[in-house]
Scaffold this motif. Sequence first.
Motif, PDB file in Angstrom:
ATOM      1  N   HIS A 259     -10.677   7.885   1.032  1.00 10.41           N
ATOM      2  CA  HIS A 259     -10.877   6.509   1.498  1.00 10.41           C
ATOM      3  C   HIS A 259      -9.555   5.745   1.551  1.00 10.41           C
ATOM      4  O   HIS A 259      -9.283   5.027   2.525  1.00 10.41           O
ATOM      5  CB  HIS A 259     -11.866   5.799   0.582  1.00 10.41           C
ATOM      6  CG  HIS A 259     -13.271   6.272   0.745  1.00 10.41           C
ATOM      7  ND1 HIS A 259     -14.295   5.862  -0.092  1.00 10.41           N
ATOM      8  CD2 HIS A 259     -13.835   7.124   1.642  1.00 10.41           C
ATOM      9  CE1 HIS A 259     -15.421   6.438   0.278  1.00 10.41           C
ATOM     10  NE2 HIS A 259     -15.167   7.201   1.332  1.00 10.41           N
ATOM     11  N   LEU A 263      -7.738   4.325   4.883  1.00  9.22           N
ATOM     12  CA  LEU A 263      -7.420   2.894   4.925  1.00  9.22           C
ATOM     13  C   LEU A 263      -5.951   2.686   5.281  1.00  9.22           C
ATOM     14  O   LEU A 263      -5.612   1.845   6.133  1.00  9.22           O
ATOM     15  CB  LEU A 263      -7.735   2.259   3.576  1.00  9.22           C
ATOM     16  CG  LEU A 263      -7.359   0.785   3.403  1.00  9.22           C
ATOM     17  CD1 LEU A 263      -8.226  -0.090   4.307  1.00  9.22           C
ATOM     18  CD2 LEU A 263      -7.497   0.352   1.956  1.00  9.22           C
ATOM     19  N   THR A 267      -4.746   1.123   9.060  1.00  4.86           N
ATOM     20  CA  THR A 267      -4.051  -0.172   9.079  1.00  4.86           C
ATOM     21  C   THR A 267      -2.596  -0.017   9.520  1.00  4.86           C
ATOM     22  O   THR A 267      -2.067  -0.877  10.227  1.00  4.86           O
ATOM     23  CB  THR A 267      -4.109  -0.829   7.692  1.00  4.86           C
ATOM     24  OG1 THR A 267      -3.630   0.095   6.701  1.00  4.86           O
ATOM     25  CG2 THR A 267      -5.519  -1.254   7.357  1.00  4.86           C
ATOM     26  N   SER A 301      -3.944  -3.415   3.909  1.00  6.28           N
ATOM     27  CA  SER A 301      -3.234  -2.223   3.443  1.00  6.28           C
ATOM     28  C   SER A 301      -2.552  -2.416   2.092  1.00  6.28           C
ATOM     29  O   SER A 301      -2.160  -1.418   1.465  1.00  6.28           O
ATOM     30  CB  SER A 301      -2.174  -1.816   4.478  1.00  6.28           C
ATOM     31  OG  SER A 301      -1.191  -2.817   4.616  1.00  6.28           O
ATOM     32  N   PHE A 305      -6.042  -2.375  -0.490  1.00  8.10           N
ATOM     33  CA  PHE A 305      -5.704  -1.073  -1.061  1.00  8.10           C
ATOM     34  C   PHE A 305      -5.620  -1.160  -2.578  1.00  8.10           C
ATOM     35  O   PHE A 305      -6.157  -0.307  -3.308  1.00  8.10           O
ATOM     36  CB  PHE A 305      -4.376  -0.598  -0.467  1.00  8.10           C
ATOM     37  CG  PHE A 305      -3.869   0.701  -1.032  1.00  8.10           C
ATOM     38  CD1 PHE A 305      -4.126   1.896  -0.390  1.00  8.10           C
ATOM     39  CD2 PHE A 305      -3.105   0.710  -2.194  1.00  8.10           C
ATOM     40  CE1 PHE A 305      -3.646   3.097  -0.908  1.00  8.10           C
ATOM     41  CE2 PHE A 305      -2.617   1.899  -2.711  1.00  8.10           C
ATOM     42  CZ  PHE A 305      -2.895   3.101  -2.069  1.00  8.10           C
TER      43      PHE A 305
END
Length: 335
Positions: A259, A263, A267, A301, A305
Amino acid sequence: ESQEMAKAAASLLLVVLLVGTISLIFSKDPAAVLVQKPVAAAQSTASSVSAGSASAGSAASIQGSGQGSSSHHVSSESTTSSHPNASEKAQLPMAITGCLLVGLVGMTAGAIAFLIMALRTETETLFHHLTFIVASISAVAYYSMWMGFGIEVIPATAHHAPRFIFWARYLDWFFTTPLILICLALLAQSTRGTVVSLVGSDALMIVCWYLGGGASPVQKYSWWCAGVLFFLIVLHQLFVQIQQAKTSHGASGAMVLRHLTYLTAITWCTYPTVWLFGDDGLHLLPLAVQASLITVADLISKVGFGFYLILHREEVQHHSGYQFVDGPAKVPGVV
């Protein structure tokens, strides 16, 4: 002891960010960008030529009415002196300053949240501090751009309109994106060779795009292509880590890494896309759209994140420690 020193340094940086934010709110002239000297010089030269022509054409009338022209001259001088920098500054549009302010507030809030979670956590806090540093660097970069210090203005020419190069954004990426890649490498227990490849390719990617932003129209696309090449190397290394994690991690640990990798990859694709279709490339996107896309990508991001990583770190920690595969063995209780 080292952990306490890290916490003290993080607290000091937090105070600096808060003080800067408060001064930012009460500043009188946010995002005032100084236009480069050639533009100001050209404007002053044109003004002087126009003034010289006007004075030469009205020499007789000036001689005939000395007192009237003298008072008019004094009035003109007072008006000019009341706005000494009127032709030397160019204000960014409100949409741009709004996007930069959103980025500043979001990064500052994320840094504060990561620091608070680190201070309240008694176990492993490495990822807390890494995400705090990432968000803090980005907050400082957005602060500088919002105040106008991290922006370079390229004057208009016969071939293109004036362009804004947000060099503070590239400086931000140069320091923060390697830290994000290190977080992913620690999760995946990558080798040190993989980490060197990731960080080195990422640094070259940022440098190429920065140089392309200020290059001539003939050269800038070659810099963009070089940056995309290094970006593809980074993506390849990241997806190789996912495949390796399926065997070395459990199902939950591999899912967290997958994941976070998706991500990051999705991004980060925003950056070369905006570069190509924005002011640095084809000039197809308005400046406000460019700023909005970059700001959203940065917040997801980095802050997004960080929150996902910290909230799910235990699922990965259950299967692996936080060290590289060929690194020294982890000592229990030592960060």
